[in-house]
Enzyme design. Structure first.
Site, PDB file in Angstrom:
ATOM      1  N   LEU A 101      92.945 184.275   8.819  1.00 47.36           N
ATOM      2  CA  LEU A 101      94.075 185.082   8.351  1.00 47.36           C
ATOM      3  C   LEU A 101      94.448 184.537   6.988  1.00 47.36           C
ATOM      4  O   LEU A 101      94.494 183.311   6.792  1.00 47.36           O
ATOM      5  CB  LEU A 101      95.264 184.960   9.308  1.00 47.36           C
ATOM      6  CG  LEU A 101      95.174 185.703  10.649  1.00 47.36           C
ATOM      7  CD1 LEU A 101      96.335 185.306  11.556  1.00 47.36           C
ATOM      8  CD2 LEU A 101      95.151 187.203  10.439  1.00 47.36           C
ATOM      9  N   ASP A 102      94.730 185.420   6.021  1.00 45.53           N
ATOM     10  CA  ASP A 102      95.063 184.926   4.692  1.00 45.53           C
ATOM     11  C   ASP A 102      96.443 184.264   4.684  1.00 45.53           C
ATOM     12  O   ASP A 102      97.196 184.335   5.652  1.00 45.53           O
ATOM     13  CB  ASP A 102      94.949 186.027   3.634  1.00 45.53           C
ATOM     14  CG  ASP A 102      95.966 187.138   3.803  1.00 45.53           C
ATOM     15  OD1 ASP A 102      97.157 186.835   4.015  1.00 45.53           O
ATOM     16  OD2 ASP A 102      95.585 188.323   3.691  1.00 45.53           O
ATOM     17  N   LYS A 103      96.768 183.620   3.580  1.00 44.76           N
ATOM     18  CA  LYS A 103      97.966 182.789   3.485  1.00 44.76           C
ATOM     19  C   LYS A 103      99.243 183.544   3.836  1.00 44.76           C
ATOM     20  O   LYS A 103     100.131 183.012   4.507  1.00 44.76           O
ATOM     21  CB  LYS A 103      98.088 182.187   2.076  1.00 44.76           C
ATOM     22  CG  LYS A 103      99.289 181.251   1.885  1.00 44.76           C
ATOM     23  CD  LYS A 103      99.234 180.557   0.553  1.00 44.76           C
ATOM     24  CE  LYS A 103      99.551 181.489  -0.599  1.00 44.76           C
ATOM     25  NZ  LYS A 103     100.995 181.836  -0.649  1.00 44.76           N
TER      26      LYS A 103
END
Length: 249
Positions: A101-103
């Protein structure tokens, strides 16, 4: 007696497919003899080596983790950004996330040392659904939904142009904001954000609520919970079923 590739996968070193590659490359030995036969069976007393190093099955572990925003999904970051390993318990830092999952995204991550399961859930050839709840600015229309499922051209981080697909279901729609459930079977980096951007929307909130049959239900942000054996068996059975379906397609 397990097959050699399954035995290697049970050590957490890699998936069965990767184990087959190691066997064919002559990097796997049993009792001091190099084995290149893919169907070779291992006995309990056998000593298995990969590149000359003895490997043994691990106690496989499975956890659900609710990733909060502000952390990247990696063990180390050359830019010094905060990672999920800064907040998960010390005794679980040997585990790997299933996918990323991205930041700025939140939601469900499965943590495990089961290399075979990671491969089954993330390999492009196996269509495992990932479900997200996404809040965007503006009104999401039926035409937008059709564009998403028909495919939208996006540019990957490596500069390649690919067609991205998503199934959508509007949950709440107003002129100012829309909440849309999104189902992905691909795994392109920042795929949802890029798809909505091509349609003129900005993603405000992106949360993964389900991966395969595993949901975020009962978890609070930053919380980690062990997956019970019954749930793990249900997940493995589900993955075996869709893997067979994809192989027959």
């Amino acid at each position: 007696m397990p097959r050699l590739n399954k035995y290697i996968a049970s050590t957490g070193l890699c998936s069965r497919r990767k184990a087959d590659e190691l066997i064919e490359a002559g990097k796997v030995g049993v009792n001091g003899k190099i084995i290149t036969e893919l169907g070779f069976y291992v006995r309990e007393k056998d000593k298995v080596t990969v590149d000359g190093i003895i490997v043994r099955p691990k106690n496989l572990e499975y956890y659900r983790f609710y990733k909060p925003a502000g952390y990247i999904t990696t063990q180390d970051d050359e830019k010094g950004r905060k990672t999920i390993y800064d907040i998960i318990p010390q005794e679980l830092k040997h585990l790997k996330p299933v996918g990323r999952l991205d930041k700025d995204s939140t939601g469900l991550l499965i943590l495990t040392n089961d290399g075979e399961l990671i491969n089954q859930m993330t390999h492009p050839s196996i269509k495992v659904p990932k479900v997200y709840m996404v809040t965007i600015n503006g009104r999401f229309t039926e035409n937008n939904a059709k564009e998403m499922i028909d495919g939208i051209e996006i540019v990957t981080d490596t500069g390649e142009t690919k067609i991205a697909y998503a199934e959508t279901m509007p949950i709440e729609v107003t002129n100012k904001e829309s909440v849309v459930q999104v189902v992905l079977y691909q795994g392109l980096n920042r795929q949802i954000r890029k798809m909505f951007a091509k349609l003129g929307f900005e993603v405000i909130i992106l949360k993964r609520i389900q991966h395969a049959i595993i949901t975020i239900e009962g978890l609070k942000k930053g919380q980690v919970k062990v997956m019970k054996p019954k749930l793990v068996k249900q997940l493995q059975a589900y993955l075996g079923k869709i893997n067979k379906e994809d192989s027959n397609a």
